[in-house]
Design a protein around this motif. Structure first.
Motif, mmCIF file in Angstrom:
data_model
loop_
_atom_site.group_PDB
_atom_site.id
_atom_site.type_symbol
_atom_site.label_atom_id
_atom_site.label_comp_id
_atom_site.label_asym_id
_atom_site.label_seq_id
_atom_site.Cartn_x
_atom_site.Cartn_y
_atom_site.Cartn_z
ATOM 1 N N PHE A 8 -2.510 1.694 6.923
ATOM 2 C CA PHE A 8 -1.846 1.720 5.625
ATOM 3 C C PHE A 8 -2.899 1.452 4.563
ATOM 4 O O PHE A 8 -3.371 0.330 4.407
ATOM 5 C CB PHE A 8 -0.711 0.691 5.586
ATOM 6 C CG PHE A 8 0.412 1.048 6.515
ATOM 7 C CD1 PHE A 8 1.438 1.866 6.089
ATOM 8 C CD2 PHE A 8 0.431 0.590 7.821
ATOM 9 C CE1 PHE A 8 2.478 2.219 6.939
ATOM 10 C CE2 PHE A 8 1.455 0.939 8.680
ATOM 11 C CZ PHE A 8 2.482 1.758 8.241
ATOM 12 N N SER A 9 -3.289 2.513 3.844
ATOM 13 C CA SER A 9 -4.461 2.432 2.973
ATOM 14 C C SER A 9 -4.173 1.975 1.550
ATOM 15 O O SER A 9 -5.096 1.858 0.758
ATOM 16 C CB SER A 9 -5.166 3.789 2.940
ATOM 17 O OG SER A 9 -4.294 4.805 2.479
ATOM 18 N N ASN A 10 -2.935 1.714 1.219
ATOM 19 C CA ASN A 10 -2.655 1.243 -0.139
ATOM 20 C C ASN A 10 -3.285 -0.129 -0.356
ATOM 21 O O ASN A 10 -3.368 -0.943 0.568
ATOM 22 C CB ASN A 10 -1.150 1.149 -0.370
ATOM 23 C CG ASN A 10 -0.506 2.514 -0.488
ATOM 24 O OD1 ASN A 10 -0.940 3.457 0.152
ATOM 25 N ND2 ASN A 10 0.522 2.613 -1.289
ATOM 26 N N ALA A 11 -3.713 -0.388 -1.568
ATOM 27 C CA ALA A 11 -4.343 -1.677 -1.885
ATOM 28 C C ALA A 11 -3.317 -2.806 -1.818
ATOM 29 O O ALA A 11 -3.671 -3.939 -1.517
ATOM 30 C CB ALA A 11 -4.974 -1.619 -3.278
ATOM 31 N N GLU A 12 -2.072 -2.519 -2.085
ATOM 32 C CA GLU A 12 -1.022 -3.539 -2.006
ATOM 33 C C GLU A 12 -0.129 -3.211 -0.829
ATOM 34 O O GLU A 12 0.485 -2.152 -0.765
ATOM 35 C CB GLU A 12 -0.170 -3.543 -3.287
ATOM 36 C CG GLU A 12 0.954 -4.548 -3.216
ATOM 37 C CD GLU A 12 1.895 -4.472 -4.427
ATOM 38 O OE1 GLU A 12 3.019 -4.938 -4.298
ATOM 39 O OE2 GLU A 12 1.477 -3.939 -5.466
ATOM 40 N N ILE A 13 -0.082 -4.100 0.144
ATOM 41 C CA ILE A 13 0.797 -3.948 1.299
ATOM 42 C C ILE A 13 1.860 -5.046 1.198
ATOM 43 O O ILE A 13 1.529 -6.243 1.180
ATOM 44 C CB ILE A 13 0.009 -4.083 2.620
ATOM 45 C CG1 ILE A 13 -1.128 -3.065 2.690
ATOM 46 C CG2 ILE A 13 0.949 -3.968 3.815
ATOM 47 C CD1 ILE A 13 -0.702 -1.615 2.698
ATOM 48 N N PRO A 14 3.133 -4.653 1.124
ATOM 49 C CA PRO A 14 4.187 -5.659 1.004
ATOM 50 C C PRO A 14 4.216 -6.560 2.246
ATOM 51 O O PRO A 14 3.786 -6.144 3.330
ATOM 52 C CB PRO A 14 5.473 -4.821 0.925
ATOM 53 C CG PRO A 14 5.023 -3.488 0.422
ATOM 54 C CD PRO A 14 3.660 -3.296 1.010
ATOM 55 N N PRO A 15 4.740 -7.765 2.104
ATOM 56 C CA PRO A 15 4.849 -8.646 3.258
ATOM 57 C C PRO A 15 5.814 -8.062 4.290
ATOM 58 O O PRO A 15 6.736 -7.331 3.930
ATOM 59 C CB PRO A 15 5.365 -9.967 2.686
ATOM 60 C CG PRO A 15 5.945 -9.607 1.358
ATOM 61 C CD PRO A 15 5.254 -8.365 0.892
ATOM 62 N N GLY A 16 5.584 -8.382 5.549
ATOM 63 C CA GLY A 16 6.471 -7.917 6.608
ATOM 64 C C GLY A 16 7.769 -8.706 6.621
ATOM 65 O O GLY A 16 7.945 -9.648 5.846
ATOM 66 N N PRO A 17 8.666 -8.320 7.503
ATOM 67 C CA PRO A 17 9.946 -9.033 7.592
ATOM 68 C C PRO A 17 9.741 -10.490 8.012
ATOM 69 O O PRO A 17 8.815 -10.792 8.740
ATOM 70 C CB PRO A 17 10.726 -8.272 8.655
ATOM 71 C CG PRO A 17 9.831 -7.207 9.166
ATOM 72 C CD PRO A 17 8.534 -7.262 8.438
ATOM 73 N N THR A 18 10.591 -11.321 7.544
ATOM 74 C CA THR A 18 10.483 -12.753 7.883
ATOM 75 C C THR A 18 11.429 -13.126 8.978
ATOM 76 O O THR A 18 12.350 -12.469 9.314
ATOM 77 C CB THR A 18 10.763 -13.629 6.664
ATOM 78 O OG1 THR A 18 12.021 -13.271 6.118
ATOM 79 C CG2 THR A 18 9.690 -13.485 5.625
#
Length: 64
Positions: A54-64
């Motif tokens: 996943f090459s985007n500079a911002e990667i959202p947090p995964g599921p908690t």
């Protein structure tokens, strides 16, 4: 909002470079993180890739 990271020699083990973007309005509405979650499911269920990057500079947090 979809700024890509540079691909390096270290990343050659990956079999696909995954990137996505959202308009500023969609980003503010939470669509960016929703698309990331949907991409993870789609890659795992429907496509033959085993090592996505996943090459985007911002990667959202995964599921908690």
């Amino acid at each position: 909002m979809g700024v890509r990271r540079p691909l390096t020699e270290e990343l050659v083990r990956h079999d696909v470079d995954v990137g996505w973007w959202a308009t500023p309005e969609a980003y503010r509405g939470g669509c960016y993180a929703e698309m990331y979650a949907a991409l993870q499911v789609w890659l795992g269920d429907s496509l033959p890739f085993t090592a996505p990057y996943f090459s985007n500079a911002e990667i959202p947090p995964g599921p908690t």
